[in-house]
Design a protein around this motif. Structure first.
Motif, mmCIF file in Angstrom:
data_model
loop_
_atom_site.group_PDB
_atom_site.id
_atom_site.type_symbol
_atom_site.label_atom_id
_atom_site.label_comp_id
_atom_site.label_asym_id
_atom_site.label_seq_id
_atom_site.Cartn_x
_atom_site.Cartn_y
_atom_site.Cartn_z
ATOM 1 N N SER A 51 86.140 100.834 -24.468
ATOM 2 C CA SER A 51 86.551 100.316 -23.159
ATOM 3 C C SER A 51 85.358 99.950 -22.283
ATOM 4 C CB SER A 51 87.419 101.351 -22.434
ATOM 5 O OG SER A 51 86.719 102.575 -22.266
ATOM 6 N N LYS A 52 84.217 100.621 -22.457
ATOM 7 C CA LYS A 52 83.040 100.306 -21.638
ATOM 8 C C LYS A 52 82.517 98.903 -21.956
ATOM 9 C CE LYS A 52 81.335 104.985 -20.730
ATOM 10 N NZ LYS A 52 80.206 105.940 -20.892
ATOM 11 N N GLU A 53 82.462 98.568 -23.245
ATOM 12 C CA GLU A 53 82.026 97.225 -23.630
ATOM 13 C C GLU A 53 82.984 96.178 -23.058
ATOM 14 O OE1 GLU A 53 81.903 97.327 -27.839
ATOM 15 O OE2 GLU A 53 80.066 98.515 -27.960
ATOM 16 N N GLN A 54 84.289 96.493 -23.096
ATOM 17 C CA GLN A 54 85.283 95.576 -22.544
ATOM 18 C C GLN A 54 85.070 95.377 -21.058
ATOM 19 O OE1 GLN A 54 87.700 94.030 -24.203
ATOM 20 N NE2 GLN A 54 89.347 93.550 -22.775
ATOM 21 N N GLU A 55 84.826 96.470 -20.325
ATOM 22 C CA GLU A 55 84.623 96.381 -18.877
ATOM 23 C C GLU A 55 83.363 95.579 -18.551
ATOM 24 O OE1 GLU A 55 86.434 97.305 -16.314
ATOM 25 O OE2 GLU A 55 88.042 98.091 -17.575
ATOM 26 N N GLU A 56 82.300 95.777 -19.324
ATOM 27 C CA GLU A 56 81.065 95.031 -19.077
ATOM 28 C C GLU A 56 81.275 93.539 -19.267
ATOM 29 O OE1 GLU A 56 78.184 96.718 -21.667
ATOM 30 O OE2 GLU A 56 77.971 98.580 -20.517
ATOM 31 N N SER B 286 84.013 86.064 -22.168
ATOM 32 C CA SER B 286 83.601 86.963 -21.086
ATOM 33 C C SER B 286 84.378 86.633 -19.822
ATOM 34 C CB SER B 286 82.089 86.847 -20.823
ATOM 35 O OG SER B 286 81.754 85.531 -20.403
ATOM 36 N N GLY B 287 84.404 87.587 -18.895
ATOM 37 C CA GLY B 287 85.047 87.370 -17.608
ATOM 38 C C GLY B 287 86.550 87.533 -17.646
ATOM 39 N N ILE B 288 87.199 87.020 -16.608
ATOM 40 C CA ILE B 288 88.658 87.047 -16.463
ATOM 41 C C ILE B 288 89.121 85.648 -16.084
ATOM 42 C CG2 ILE B 288 90.585 87.965 -15.097
ATOM 43 C CD1 ILE B 288 89.054 90.547 -14.773
ATOM 44 N N LEU C 239 94.095 86.639 -18.210
ATOM 45 C CA LEU C 239 93.455 86.720 -19.521
ATOM 46 C C LEU C 239 92.136 87.468 -19.367
ATOM 47 C CD1 LEU C 239 93.796 85.712 -22.480
ATOM 48 C CD2 LEU C 239 92.371 83.758 -21.843
ATOM 49 N N ARG C 240 91.923 88.463 -20.229
ATOM 50 C CA ARG C 240 90.727 89.294 -20.143
ATOM 51 C C ARG C 240 89.791 89.034 -21.319
ATOM 52 N NH1 ARG C 240 94.867 92.049 -17.779
ATOM 53 N NH2 ARG C 240 94.379 93.192 -15.857
ATOM 54 N N ALA C 241 88.530 89.397 -21.129
ATOM 55 C CA ALA C 241 87.493 89.140 -22.146
ATOM 56 C C ALA C 241 87.905 89.697 -23.502
ATOM 57 C CB ALA C 241 86.173 89.763 -21.696
ATOM 58 N N GLY C 242 87.689 88.897 -24.540
ATOM 59 C CA GLY C 242 88.016 89.305 -25.895
ATOM 60 C C GLY C 242 89.394 88.896 -26.351
ATOM 61 N N GLN C 243 90.219 88.372 -25.450
ATOM 62 C CA GLN C 243 91.586 87.999 -25.801
ATOM 63 C C GLN C 243 91.670 86.508 -26.139
ATOM 64 O OE1 GLN C 243 93.873 89.250 -22.376
ATOM 65 N NE2 GLN C 243 93.894 91.390 -23.032
ATOM 66 N N ALA C 244 92.537 86.179 -27.089
ATOM 67 C CA ALA C 244 92.768 84.790 -27.481
ATOM 68 C C ALA C 244 94.038 84.290 -26.799
ATOM 69 C CB ALA C 244 92.899 84.676 -28.995
ATOM 70 N N ALA C 245 94.056 83.020 -26.412
ATOM 71 C CA ALA C 245 95.202 82.472 -25.687
ATOM 72 C C ALA C 245 95.155 80.953 -25.719
ATOM 73 C CB ALA C 245 95.209 82.966 -24.231
ATOM 74 N N THR C 246 96.221 80.341 -25.227
ATOM 75 C CA THR C 246 96.252 78.894 -25.000
ATOM 76 C C THR C 246 96.371 78.655 -23.502
ATOM 77 O OG1 THR C 246 98.659 78.915 -25.351
ATOM 78 C CG2 THR C 246 97.270 78.321 -27.223
#
Length: 569
Positions: free
Chosen positions: A398-403, A432-434, A469-476
């Motif tokens: 979760s720390k890597e995700q938050e960074e 990265s980012g939101i 959408l949060r970092a690491g997630q795939a989407a359209t």
């Protein structure tokens, strides 16, 4: 990357085969520390009493971070203590992005004390109350008897706690599916996601193909995505009891997104693009039991090692051959995995208990490689793979995700569509980012190196509407009336504050895995960097005139067509 990866292409089948490293890791009961650190078979104050080989006296000490919690017992806690335990569970669930594992009957230092049946029943009842308080479910993974200074039987219990993360952001793991042509990749995914066994003639794979020529030839030539869900109780959610992907997403706490890649050698560039662009958490390498390591299997294995993608192996079609043939294929895999270029520890999974151990060891150690043997026709051992996928924790904490979420927005454009009444739609991964609906971003670089402004109209994940959408997630992402002709694969959509830089010339350190001749200045190659795929020419090889198989050097490349967005590592 270790230059010895090249041995997988050119040298691992030569006589002698090089030195053997490590040994086969046999799955053990709860607390197994074989091959992955942790004490081995030590006695503590004489409490092991001779002990059993598959019951080590203690686990590694409890870590403050992570999603694993040790509890000696949870019998009738006070209200203050109960609230503290609930807060602790929230922390573990946050660390595991919606999942936590509780070891009941274990002290904080890892000593396996165990509990009597009555105390264990009371502890599980308290754990169930704690889970209800945070909106989660519990599932008993396994129980183990332990030897301790007591005449009454004592057990430790391993429990999975799972909840739907906040804002319906279910846990999503991406698994790339690799393997030689005709090894059964699409058939296995069809069986897992459709919930029906194959008829032996490829019926299960028909729903996965995207093109007519794929149906006619039975071979995948493009990248397709399939989803498999698990609810908070660990039960499978697929198309057998859900009509649409939206229903699967709504019913699931955890999603496995399979990236079905091509196995034929002429589509190897498509497979490389899938591995570099879609950022899989891990890979599933499928090997046919009756053919063993053949065709592109070795290339796919080398790619996973070179890109540092963790992988596990599935030996399929065990219904077509004798048990001795299956065992020979497994031994062949073990020999390759132990070689210096791989440096892996094979772990054969033959029971549900093995599958639980394999999932935990796979997440904790990059060297452990679980091996499953199954059939998509008879369904033999198919449940073991489902147990493994259900328990497999996130491979990033979760720390890597938050960074990553704290950084500026960067979205990789992998696919481009035009949807009626919606307009231009792009698919890809948020690096990265939101990203939110209505965000103003810039996309590029164009052929002349510019970035163009655009607006995100709507977002979908796994074909379901999503506001954030949060970092690491795939989407359209729907872009409205933005001109599709201005877009191409390999572009990025970034925050305007990022002030993105582009380049036509770049330098990279490379290892030549395999080449029939020497690699020298003037060569044209296809460069894969993330979602970027373009032909480039070799301008200079530093400190050398040419490269041979297995050699490493810093090389300067120049893109032939247009500049690209690259970041220094």
């Amino acid at each position: 990357m270790d230059s010895r990866v090249s041995e997988l292409f050119g040298g691992c089948c030569r006589p002698g085969g090089g030195p053997t490293v490590g040994g086969t890791l046999k799955a053990r009961g709860a607390g197994s520390s074989s091959g992955c650190g942790g004490p081995k078979g030590k006695k503590k104050n004489g409490r092991n009493r001779g002990g059993k080989a598959n019951n080590p006296p203690y686990l590694p000490p409890e870590a403050e971070d992570g999603n694993i919690e040790y509890k000696l017992k949870l019998v009738n806690p006070s209200q203050y203590r109960f609230e503290h335990l609930v807060t602790q569970m929230k922390w573990r669930l946050q660390e595991g992005r919606g999942e936590a594992v509780y070891q009941i009957g274990v002290e904080d230092n890892g000593l396996l004390v165990g509990l009597a049946e009555e105390e264990m029943r009371a502890s599980l009842k308290t754990l169930h109350r704690m889970a209800e308080k945070v909106g989660a479910d519990i599932t008993v993974l396994r129980e183990r008897e332990v030897d301790y200074d007591s005449d009454t039987p004592r057990k430790i219990t391993e429990v999975l706690v799972r909840k739907v993360p906040d804002n319906q952001q279910f846990l999503d793991l991406r698994v790339a599916v690799l393997g030689n042509v005709d090894s059964g990749k699409s058939t296995l995914l069809g069986v897992l996601t459709q919930g029906e066994l194959d008829n032996g003639r490829g019926r299960a794979r028909l729903n996965l193909f995207r093109h007519l020529h794929e149906i006619q030839s039975g071979r995948t030539s493009s990248i397709s995505f399939e989803i498999l869900g698990f609810n908070s109780k660990g039960e499978v959610v697929n198309y057998s009891d859900s009509r649409t992907a939206e229903e699967i997403c709504e019913s699931s706490s955890k999603m496995i997104t399979f990236i079905d890649l091509a196995g034929h050698h002429k589509y190897l560039h498509t497979t490389i693009f899938g591995l570099t662009s879609y950022c899989p958490d891990c890979a599933l390498l499928l090997v046919s039991a009756n053919t063993g390591i053949a065709g592109t299997t070795r290339e796919h294995l080398g790619l996973a090692l070179a890109l540092k993608v963790p992988f596990f192996i599935v030996v399929s079609k065990i219904d077509l051959c004798a048990k001795t043939t299956v065992e020979r294929t497994v031994r062949q895999l073990e020999r390759v995995l132990k070689q210096p270029g791989c440096h892996k520890v094979p772990m054969l999974v033959t029971s549900e208990d093995d599958a639980v151990t394999a999932a935990q060891q796979f997440a904790q150690s990059p060297n452990v490689t679980p091996i499953f043997t199954l059939s998509s026709v008879s369904g033999e051992s198919l449940d073991l793979l489902k147990v493994f996928l259900n328990i497999l924790p996130p491979l990033t904490n979760s720390k890597e995700q938050e960074e990553l979420m704290q950084q500026l927005t960067e979205f990789q454009v992998d696919e481009i569509y035009t949807v009626p009444e919606v307009g231009t739609v792009v698919g890809g991964t948020l690096s990265s980012g939101i990203c939110r609906e209505g965000d103003q971003l810039v996309v590029g670089p164009t052929d002349d190196g510019c970035f163009l402004e655009l607006r995100v109209c709507s977002i979908q994940r796994n074909r379901s509407a999503c506001r954030v959408l949060r970092a690491g997630q795939a989407a359209t992402l729907a872009l409205g009336d933005f001109d599709r002709a201005l877009l191409r694969k390999g572009m990025v959509m970034v925050s305007p504050e990022m002030n993105p830089t582009i380049c036509s010339v770049f330098e990279a350190e490379i290892v030549l895995l395999f080449h029939a001749t020497t690699f020298r200045r003037g060569f044209q190659v296809t460069v894969h960097v993330g979602n970027v795929r373009q032909t480039a020419v070799v301008e200079k090889i530093h400190a050398k005139d040419k490269l041979r198989t297995g050699e490493k050097a810093v090389v300067r490349f120049r893109f032939l067509k247009h500049p690209e967005y690259l970041k220094a590592m």
